[in-house]
Design a protein around this motif. Structure first.
Motif, PDB file in Angstrom:
ATOM      1  N   PRO A  80       0.834  -1.206   0.000  1.00 59.48           N
ATOM      2  CA  PRO A  80       0.000   0.000   0.000  1.00 59.48           C
ATOM      3  C   PRO A  80       0.871   1.260   0.000  1.00 59.48           C
ATOM      4  O   PRO A  80       1.998   1.244   0.514  1.00 59.48           O
ATOM      5  N   PRO A  81       0.366   2.350  -0.558  1.00 57.81           N
ATOM      6  CA  PRO A  81       1.117   3.613  -0.565  1.00 57.81           C
ATOM      7  C   PRO A  81       1.376   4.122   0.852  1.00 57.81           C
ATOM      8  O   PRO A  81       0.653   3.771   1.787  1.00 57.81           O
ATOM      9  N   GLY A  82       2.415   4.941   0.982  1.00 56.79           N
ATOM     10  CA  GLY A  82       2.655   5.615   2.250  1.00 56.79           C
ATOM     11  C   GLY A  82       3.771   5.058   3.100  1.00 56.79           C
ATOM     12  O   GLY A  82       3.903   5.427   4.257  1.00 56.79           O
ATOM     13  N   GLU A  83       4.554   4.163   2.553  1.00 58.32           N
ATOM     14  CA  GLU A  83       5.668   3.622   3.319  1.00 58.32           C
ATOM     15  C   GLU A  83       6.647   4.735   3.684  1.00 58.32           C
ATOM     16  O   GLU A  83       6.755   5.732   2.986  1.00 58.32           O
ATOM     17  N   GLY A  84       7.389   4.550   4.749  1.00 60.33           N
ATOM     18  CA  GLY A  84       8.370   5.539   5.176  1.00 60.33           C
ATOM     19  C   GLY A  84       9.611   5.527   4.306  1.00 60.33           C
ATOM     20  O   GLY A  84       9.675   4.838   3.286  1.00 60.33           O
ATOM     21  N   ALA A  85      10.577   6.314   4.708  1.00 60.89           N
ATOM     22  CA  ALA A  85      11.841   6.410   3.973  1.00 60.89           C
ATOM     23  C   ALA A  85      12.745   5.248   4.373  1.00 60.89           C
ATOM     24  O   ALA A  85      12.985   5.019   5.560  1.00 60.89           O
ATOM     25  N   PHE A  86      13.234   4.507   3.397  1.00 60.00           N
ATOM     26  CA  PHE A  86      14.184   3.427   3.625  1.00 60.00           C
ATOM     27  C   PHE A  86      15.522   4.099   3.935  1.00 60.00           C
ATOM     28  O   PHE A  86      16.099   4.763   3.076  1.00 60.00           O
ATOM     29  N   LEU A  87      16.003   3.990   5.148  1.00 59.34           N
ATOM     30  CA  LEU A  87      17.147   4.778   5.611  1.00 59.34           C
ATOM     31  C   LEU A  87      18.417   4.566   4.798  1.00 59.34           C
ATOM     32  O   LEU A  87      19.177   5.512   4.576  1.00 59.34           O
ATOM     33  N   ALA A  88      18.657   3.366   4.323  1.00 53.45           N
ATOM     34  CA  ALA A  88      19.865   3.123   3.530  1.00 53.45           C
ATOM     35  C   ALA A  88      19.912   4.053   2.325  1.00 53.45           C
ATOM     36  O   ALA A  88      20.982   4.540   1.944  1.00 53.45           O
ATOM     37  N   CYS A  89      18.765   4.357   1.733  1.00 51.89           N
ATOM     38  CA  CYS A  89      18.727   5.223   0.546  1.00 51.89           C
ATOM     39  C   CYS A  89      19.233   6.617   0.849  1.00 51.89           C
ATOM     40  O   CYS A  89      19.908   7.234   0.010  1.00 51.89           O
ATOM     41  N   ASN A 118      18.249   5.299  18.155  1.00 48.90           N
ATOM     42  CA  ASN A 118      17.606   5.222  19.463  1.00 48.90           C
ATOM     43  C   ASN A 118      18.648   5.402  20.575  1.00 48.90           C
ATOM     44  O   ASN A 118      19.823   5.677  20.310  1.00 48.90           O
ATOM     45  N   ASP A 119      18.239   5.191  21.803  1.00 49.76           N
ATOM     46  CA  ASP A 119      19.111   5.448  22.951  1.00 49.76           C
ATOM     47  C   ASP A 119      20.329   4.536  23.021  1.00 49.76           C
ATOM     48  O   ASP A 119      21.305   4.861  23.705  1.00 49.76           O
ATOM     49  N   VAL A 120      20.331   3.423  22.318  1.00 51.14           N
ATOM     50  CA  VAL A 120      21.519   2.560  22.285  1.00 51.14           C
ATOM     51  C   VAL A 120      22.198   2.575  20.912  1.00 51.14           C
ATOM     52  O   VAL A 120      23.015   1.723  20.589  1.00 51.14           O
ATOM     53  N   GLY A 121      21.837   3.561  20.092  1.00 45.91           N
ATOM     54  CA  GLY A 121      22.530   3.779  18.830  1.00 45.91           C
ATOM     55  C   GLY A 121      22.061   2.954  17.650  1.00 45.91           C
ATOM     56  O   GLY A 121      22.764   2.856  16.651  1.00 45.91           O
ATOM     57  N   LEU A 122      20.867   2.352  17.750  1.00 46.50           N
ATOM     58  CA  LEU A 122      20.389   1.494  16.674  1.00 46.50           C
ATOM     59  C   LEU A 122      19.397   2.206  15.762  1.00 46.50           C
ATOM     60  O   LEU A 122      18.669   3.108  16.192  1.00 46.50           O
ATOM     61  N   PHE A 142      20.932  -3.330   6.969  1.00 45.30           N
ATOM     62  CA  PHE A 142      21.176  -2.457   5.808  1.00 45.30           C
ATOM     63  C   PHE A 142      21.405  -1.014   6.244  1.00 45.30           C
ATOM     64  O   PHE A 142      22.273  -0.332   5.717  1.00 45.30           O
ATOM     65  N   SER A 143      20.614  -0.547   7.184  1.00 46.99           N
ATOM     66  CA  SER A 143      20.767   0.830   7.674  1.00 46.99           C
ATOM     67  C   SER A 143      22.125   1.011   8.332  1.00 46.99           C
ATOM     68  O   SER A 143      22.796   2.026   8.115  1.00 46.99           O
ATOM     69  N   HIS A 144      22.527   0.029   9.138  1.00 48.66           N
ATOM     70  CA  HIS A 144      23.807   0.147   9.841  1.00 48.66           C
ATOM     71  C   HIS A 144      24.992   0.016   8.889  1.00 48.66           C
ATOM     72  O   HIS A 144      25.993   0.728   9.035  1.00 48.66           O
ATOM     73  N   LEU A 145      24.890  -0.867   7.932  1.00 44.96           N
ATOM     74  CA  LEU A 145      25.953  -1.005   6.943  1.00 44.96           C
ATOM     75  C   LEU A 145      26.109   0.293   6.154  1.00 44.96           C
ATOM     76  O   LEU A 145      27.228   0.768   5.937  1.00 44.96           O
ATOM     77  N   ALA A 146      24.995   0.885   5.750  1.00 49.04           N
ATOM     78  CA  ALA A 146      25.042   2.151   5.009  1.00 49.04           C
ATOM     79  C   ALA A 146      25.623   3.264   5.886  1.00 49.04           C
ATOM     80  O   ALA A 146      26.422   4.079   5.411  1.00 49.04           O
ATOM     81  N   LEU A 147      25.259   3.300   7.157  1.00 44.74           N
ATOM     82  CA  LEU A 147      25.808   4.289   8.085  1.00 44.74           C
ATOM     83  C   LEU A 147      27.327   4.152   8.169  1.00 44.74           C
ATOM     84  O   LEU A 147      28.063   5.147   8.063  1.00 44.74           O
ATOM     85  N   VAL A 148      27.801   2.937   8.354  1.00 45.44           N
ATOM     86  CA  VAL A 148      29.247   2.697   8.469  1.00 45.44           C
ATOM     87  C   VAL A 148      29.961   3.105   7.178  1.00 45.44           C
ATOM     88  O   VAL A 148      31.003   3.765   7.214  1.00 45.44           O
TER      89      VAL A 148
END
Length: 176
Positions: A80-89, A118-122, A142-148
């Protein structure tokens, strides 16, 4: 075979009318995964087709300062429409900014993304810009790999994203 695939993507995956690569052959939509084209050395970041693709992604897929994967209204995947932003992008966009020499924009985007932890960095898979909260699978590799990767690109003189792009170019592996 590699050269045939490269040629097919460059001819069938690029829409001259849009001035951009597209989500799939025959599509009129962009997909944020196209940001990886210069990052993996498929084409250089200064190629006009790549520049047009980056501009289309900035125009069509940035919502509230975050990059969505694609426009969900097209229902290409049945979700369905309205998904959030995929952080890796959004991290991929920061990497592209680094390649383009847009360091201040890369740093600002990176800081904004890091502030979502979040409060523990995730980080999760997505950011819901309407509810202003992390959403989706948590924690998300994926988000953490992209961050690194982006952090590494911002802090090194020899940036991995530039090395991959230049390596492919100098070896003649993909760039034509």
């Amino acid at each position: 075979m590699r050269d045939e695939i490269h040629a097919a993507v460059c001819t069938q995956g690029f829409d001259a009318g849009l001035g951009s690569f597209v989500q799939y052959y025959g599509s009129k939509e962009v997909d944020a995964s196209l940001l990886l084209i210069p990052c993996v050395g498929f084409l250089p970041v200064d190629d006009p087709r790549v520049r047009g693709t980056i501009e289309a992604i900035e125009r069509d897929l940035i919502v509230s300062g975050f990059v969505t994967r694609y426009r969900t209204e097209t229902k290409v995947d049945g979700l369905p429409p309205g998904e959030g932003a995929f952080l890796a992008c959004s991290f991929w966009l920061a990497d592209v900014y680094i390649l383009q020499g847009r360091r201040a924009e890369a740093e600002a985007l990176f800081k904004r993304l890091v502030s979502l932890r979040n409060d523990v960095g995730l980080l999760s898979e997505e950011y819901d810009f309407h509810a202003k909260r992390l959403a989706g699978n948590f924690p998300q590799a994926f988000s953490h790999l992209a961050l690194v990767n982006t952090a590494f690109n911002l802090t090194r003189t020899d940036k991995p994203v530039e090395q991959r792009a230049q390596s492919a170019e100098t070896k003649g592996a993909l760039v034509r």
